[in-house]
Design a protein around this motif. Structure first.
Motif, PDB file in Angstrom:
ATOM      1  N   LEU A 219      51.063  38.153  50.230  1.00  0.00           N
ATOM      2  CA  LEU A 219      50.216  38.532  49.096  1.00  0.00           C
ATOM      3  C   LEU A 219      50.947  39.474  48.144  1.00  0.00           C
ATOM      4  CD1 LEU A 219      46.886  39.162  51.043  1.00  0.00           C
ATOM      5  CD2 LEU A 219      47.530  37.097  49.808  1.00  0.00           C
ATOM      6  N   LEU A 311      34.162  36.883  39.080  1.00  0.00           N
ATOM      7  CA  LEU A 311      34.375  37.184  40.492  1.00  0.00           C
ATOM      8  C   LEU A 311      33.728  36.131  41.395  1.00  0.00           C
ATOM      9  CD1 LEU A 311      35.693  39.346  42.268  1.00  0.00           C
ATOM     10  CD2 LEU A 311      33.497  40.517  42.355  1.00  0.00           C
ATOM     11  N   GLU A 317      37.727  33.067  48.292  1.00  0.00           N
ATOM     12  CA  GLU A 317      38.976  33.769  48.578  1.00  0.00           C
ATOM     13  C   GLU A 317      38.747  35.274  48.767  1.00  0.00           C
ATOM     14  OE1 GLU A 317      41.902  32.223  48.909  1.00  0.00           O
ATOM     15  OE2 GLU A 317      40.885  30.311  48.585  1.00  0.00           O
ATOM     16  N   PHE A 318      37.480  35.647  48.953  1.00  0.00           N
ATOM     17  CA  PHE A 318      37.165  37.076  49.010  1.00  0.00           C
ATOM     18  C   PHE A 318      37.883  37.777  50.159  1.00  0.00           C
ATOM     19  CE2 PHE A 318      34.049  40.494  50.312  1.00  0.00           C
ATOM     20  CZ  PHE A 318      34.462  41.377  49.334  1.00  0.00           C
ATOM     21  N   TYR A 320      40.836  37.113  51.440  1.00  0.00           N
ATOM     22  CA  TYR A 320      42.214  37.388  51.037  1.00  0.00           C
ATOM     23  C   TYR A 320      42.266  38.514  50.007  1.00  0.00           C
ATOM     24  CZ  TYR A 320      44.077  33.330  53.476  1.00  0.00           C
ATOM     25  OH  TYR A 320      44.464  32.458  54.445  1.00  0.00           O
ATOM     26  N   LEU A 321      41.265  38.555  49.143  1.00  0.00           N
ATOM     27  CA  LEU A 321      41.217  39.613  48.131  1.00  0.00           C
ATOM     28  C   LEU A 321      41.074  40.978  48.806  1.00  0.00           C
ATOM     29  CD1 LEU A 321      41.179  39.956  45.021  1.00  0.00           C
ATOM     30  CD2 LEU A 321      38.697  39.976  45.163  1.00  0.00           C
ATOM     31  N   LYS A 322      40.212  41.061  49.805  1.00  0.00           N
ATOM     32  CA  LYS A 322      40.030  42.317  50.529  1.00  0.00           C
ATOM     33  C   LYS A 322      41.296  42.697  51.293  1.00  0.00           C
ATOM     34  CE  LYS A 322      36.290  41.332  52.830  1.00  0.00           C
ATOM     35  NZ  LYS A 322      35.199  41.546  53.793  1.00  0.00           N
ATOM     36  N   TYR A 324      44.253  42.029  50.422  1.00  0.00           N
ATOM     37  CA  TYR A 324      45.220  42.532  49.439  1.00  0.00           C
ATOM     38  C   TYR A 324      44.875  43.954  49.016  1.00  0.00           C
ATOM     39  CZ  TYR A 324      48.314  42.667  45.449  1.00  0.00           C
ATOM     40  OH  TYR A 324      49.309  43.026  44.575  1.00  0.00           O
ATOM     41  N   PHE A 325      43.602  44.205  48.706  1.00  0.00           N
ATOM     42  CA  PHE A 325      43.181  45.556  48.342  1.00  0.00           C
ATOM     43  C   PHE A 325      43.500  46.534  49.469  1.00  0.00           C
ATOM     44  CE2 PHE A 325      40.299  45.913  44.523  1.00  0.00           C
ATOM     45  CZ  PHE A 325      40.629  44.679  43.984  1.00  0.00           C
ATOM     46  N   ILE A 375      46.901  39.673  41.524  1.00  0.00           N
ATOM     47  CA  ILE A 375      45.678  39.829  40.734  1.00  0.00           C
ATOM     48  C   ILE A 375      45.757  38.990  39.456  1.00  0.00           C
ATOM     49  CG2 ILE A 375      44.331  41.477  39.386  1.00  0.00           C
ATOM     50  CD1 ILE A 375      43.853  41.705  42.376  1.00  0.00           C
ATOM     51  N   GLN A 378      44.791  35.456  39.910  1.00  0.00           N
ATOM     52  CA  GLN A 378      43.363  35.193  40.084  1.00  0.00           C
ATOM     53  C   GLN A 378      42.673  34.977  38.735  1.00  0.00           C
ATOM     54  OE1 GLN A 378      42.324  34.755  43.169  1.00  0.00           O
ATOM     55  NE2 GLN A 378      44.358  35.354  43.881  1.00  0.00           N
ATOM     56  N   PHE A 380      41.300  37.026  36.592  1.00  0.00           N
ATOM     57  CA  PHE A 380      40.031  37.723  36.423  1.00  0.00           C
ATOM     58  C   PHE A 380      39.746  37.943  34.945  1.00  0.00           C
ATOM     59  CE2 PHE A 380      40.882  39.485  40.786  1.00  0.00           C
ATOM     60  CZ  PHE A 380      39.788  38.882  41.379  1.00  0.00           C
TER      61      PHE A 380
END
Length: 541
Positions: A219, A311, A317-318, A320-322, A324-325, A375, A378, A380
């Motif tokens: 990531l 979002l 993909e939430f 994977y997003l978490k 990454y965060f 990011i 994505q 956004f």
């Protein structure tokens, strides 16, 4: 792919075409690697070589000229050739002592054929051998990749990958995670391991140590560093490719572990949601966190809100997003719990380090997120962040959540006025929000700015803008005129009109403060509702 084939001069000498060959100088350099065989009969060769060539020659180019012969050998040495093979015959009957001494001094193999040989047979044989070795390397690489894939399907793959890397290359392997955890695959004394670790960590690797490094990335984040250390010679490109494949496998294993862990933590979303709503006591929170992460010692916390228009499009993909965060903030000593609601992500950020630079580390994490390729991929729409107050009492998270929401609200509505992500940097806007919530903001604006707003509305004037800049410049007329891009006379005319509308005492401290709050309040209201007109204010006054 330019793989370095391990074929030495010594191996080539075992070939049948070299049975009448003799090494007359540079025997210590027979370990030199050969990448190609080149027939050369010219005397200027430095621009014709790339390095590691085994040169074949009859000597026709210099015909017993000792100086030219020495020059040819020196050029070969300077070009990092693997060696020079001379056929003794009509052009070269013997090797001068000066040439032998030069070759010995540089461990440069000098080989003579005492009988006539067919250079074409030698080149064909050696090149075939090089191609076979090259193919063998590709086969070995493919076989190693298959073994990695099998290991990835087993339990505890990380340790098995490191062991496989060590067994395959017969080298010392160091795996250093971002948290400082070190794994070493080799039987070395503890003191020596610690010394090597300090050298790797401080990037102070001795010149004599043969080291190759590869980051373990997922990531777009580096989670660990993988090193191989050779004690028997230089690290080849093949060794580096094996290292690279191992690092990729470790990243895949790590990403799978993080995903599984994040899915487990996703089940805790209800508990986190209840925490954000103020449903847990301080003791309950600490007990839960202790069970969740025994090594966590929270030194305060805050709430980070992240909002994006699209979002919902990446909700699948939430996880994977978490992941990454989490990776971004945990590298900065911040433990994170998350919760998703509509088009907004809520993160409880728990400080797991010293308190005095917590804000700086959160700021650094947000900047890293906004600038990351992950990011950006994505796509956004209108990605925004807001950070609430910092508190040492974990049961106050509900209040902190509301302050983060206020910050995000102001940042969305007034991006040019508020560049900070933090509630503590809202300053005067905290009063504006409070006044607006109590329904007294419009009256306040009307009391201190009404005549100015009416004048601008009727004349398309710029008195409000002039007033704001004049206050920002602390009454400095030249600076105000420069920022407004007007001549001094025009500014004087506008100031006289302001004196007439709101009084010549508007620079007095208390009145000035009230006017500045009114300006911020008007900008907040007009930005929140672009269709909002001042006439809507005057009707209520």
């Amino acid at each position: 792919m330019n793989l370095e084939v391990k074929l030495s001069v010594h191996e080539i000498l075992k070939n049948q075409h070299f049975k009448h060959a003799k090494v007359v100088a540079g025997k210590a350099g027979l370990c030199r690697l050969v990448r190609w065989v080149h027939v050369m009969e010219v005397t200027s060769i430095s621009d014709l070589l790339n390095g590691n060539e085994l040169i074949l020659s009859t000597g026709i180019g210099w015909k017993r000229d000792k100086n030219t012969f020495c020059s040819l050998v020196q050029q070969s040495i300077d070009s990092n050739a693997a060696g020079l093979c001379i056929e003794l015959g009509p052009y070269v009957s013997m090797i001068p002592q000066e040439v032998i001494e030069l070759a010995d001094a540089h461990d440069f193999p000098l080989i003579v054929f005492q009988k006539e040989v067919r250079f074409i047979d030698i080149t064909q044989e050696v090149h075939s051998l090089l191609i076979k070795k090259h193919y063998q390397i590709l086969s070995d690489l493919e076989e190693y990749s298959n073994r990695l894939n099998q290991v990835l399907l087993s339990s505890n793959p990380q340790q098995k990958i490191l062991q496989l890397l060590h067994d395959h290359l017969k080298m010392t392997v160091f795996y250093i995670s971002n948290q400082g955890k070190v794994q070493v695959n080799y039987k070395k004394p503890r003191e020596e391991q610690d010394e090597i670790f300090e050298q790797l960590k401080g990037n102070k690797i001795p010149p004599q140590m043969n080291v190759a490094h590869q980051s373990v990335q997922a990531l777009n984040q580096t989670f660990a560093d993988l090193f191989i250390i050779s004690e028997t010679g230089a690290i080849t490109e093949f060794d580096s490719l094996i290292l690279d494949r191992s690092a990729i496998a470790l990243a895949q294993s790590l990403l799978r572990e993080l995903y599984i862990e994040e899915q487990r933590k996703a089940k805790e979303a209800e508990w986190v949601s209840c925490w954000l709503e103020g449903g847990h006591s301080n003791d309950q929170i600490h007990k839960y966190l202790q069970e969740l992460e025994p090594n966590l010692k929270p030194n305060g916390c805050t709430v980070l809100l992240c909002k994006a228009d699209n979002l919902q499009k990446i909700i699948s993909e939430f996880t994977y997003l978490k992941v990454y965060f989490r990776s971004i903030f945990e590298q900065r000593g911040v433990f994170m719990l998350s919760h998703i609601q509509r088009n907004q992500l809520a993160f409880i950020l728990l400080n797991n380090s010293k308190a005095d630079d917590f804000k700086y580390r959160v700021q650094e994490g947000i900047d890293c997120l906004k600038g990351s390729e992950f990011i950006k991929k994505q796509r956004f729409s209108r990605l925004e962040f807001g950070v609430g107050k910092f508190t040492s009492n974990l049961s106050h998270v509900q209040r902190i959540y509301h302050t983060a929401a206020e910050t995000l609200n102001i940042r969305e509505k007034m991006p040019n006025e508020l560049t900070s992500y933090f509630y503590e940097d809202l300053y005067i806007f905290r009063l504006v929000l409070a006044a607006n919530d109590q329904g007294i903001l419009t009256d306040f604006i009307s009391d201190y700015l009404g005549p100015v707003l009416s004048h601008d509305e009727q004349t398309n004037g710029e008195l409000l803008k002039t007033l704001k800049v004049y206050l920002q410049c602390k009454g400095a007329k030249k600076e105000t005129a420069d920022q407004l891009h007007i001549v001094r006379q025009t500014l004087y005319h506008r100031l006289n009109k302001l004196y007439e509308l709101i009084g010549s005492d508007f620079m007095e401290p208390y009145k000035r403060q009230a006017i500045e709050v009114a300006i911020s309040g008007y900008e907040y209201i007009s930005t929140s509702n672009p269709a909002y007109e001042y006439t809507a204010i005057t009707k209520s006054s």
